[in-house]
Each structure stands twice: as C-alpha cells, then as structure tokens.
Design a protein around this motif. Sequence first.
Motif, PDB file in Angstrom:
ATOM      1  N   THR A  21       2.818   0.178   4.588  1.00 56.27           N
ATOM      2  CA  THR A  21       3.964  -0.669   5.078  1.00 56.27           C
ATOM      3  C   THR A  21       5.131  -0.528   5.341  1.00 56.27           C
ATOM      4  OG1 THR A  21       2.602  -1.993   3.594  1.00 56.27           O
ATOM      5  CG2 THR A  21       4.907  -3.235   4.217  1.00 56.27           C
ATOM      6  N   ASP A  23       8.841  -2.623   6.379  1.00 56.56           N
ATOM      7  CA  ASP A  23       9.967  -4.292   6.263  1.00 56.56           C
ATOM      8  C   ASP A  23      11.741  -3.432   6.524  1.00 56.56           C
ATOM      9  OD1 ASP A  23       9.988  -6.399   7.030  1.00 56.56           O
ATOM     10  OD2 ASP A  23      10.683  -7.158   4.537  1.00 56.56           O
ATOM     11  N   SER A  51       4.598   4.119   0.914  1.00 57.12           N
ATOM     12  CA  SER A  51       4.325   5.324   1.391  1.00 57.12           C
ATOM     13  C   SER A  51       3.589   6.584   0.327  1.00 57.12           C
ATOM     14  CB  SER A  51       5.100   6.082   2.144  1.00 57.12           C
ATOM     15  OG  SER A  51       4.543   8.091   2.325  1.00 57.12           O
ATOM     16  N   ASN A  91       2.700  -0.992  -5.359  1.00 58.40           N
ATOM     17  CA  ASN A  91       2.988  -2.953  -4.448  1.00 58.40           C
ATOM     18  C   ASN A  91       2.233  -3.444  -4.841  1.00 58.40           C
ATOM     19  OD1 ASN A  91       0.919  -2.257  -3.602  1.00 58.40           O
ATOM     20  ND2 ASN A  91       2.003  -2.158  -1.557  1.00 58.40           N
TER      21      ASN A  91
END
Length: 91
Positions: A21, A23, A51, A91
Amino acid sequence: MATHPVELAIRSRLAALEPVTLDLRDESAQHAGHAGARPSGGSHWQLTIVSDAFRGKNAVARHRMVYEALGDLMKRDVHALKIEALAPDQN
C-alpha cells in the motif's frame, strides 16, 4: 488534475520498497507562505507506506529506508515529509 512531477518521482523511487500500500498526499497548500513552500506545490507530503521490507524493523530504520529510497529528492524537491511506514501485519 495532473499529477505533480515530484509525486511521480516519489512513487517511482518508493517502488524499490515493493509497497503493498502507498498513500501519498500533497499537503503543500496547507503550508502556503511557510518556509520551503512553493506556489506550484510538491514541497510538503504525507506518506503512508506498507511493505514487507519493513518487517522486523523499528520505526527509525523504516524511516531511514524511505529516505534512502528517495535520495536527493529530500534535498532538492521535498521540504517536509510526514511518514507512517508499516509492515503488513502492523496496519
């Protein structure tokens, strides 16, 4: 709206960390008139990156990995970068 050239460069360099991901938000408009702010934007960023490369590493080591991946962009194009770097299980 066109993607800022600095955003393209950041995304390209962070690809080396193989993010699950990524962002990335340009917050430059919130810093207009402050040090390092450019009228064209692209100077102040907020990054959330997830990561596997961060697995087993502490926050300082993860941030160093991001800075290393970005290299000279941090000296030349990016004035401020807020980083949240996580391993997938965090996360």
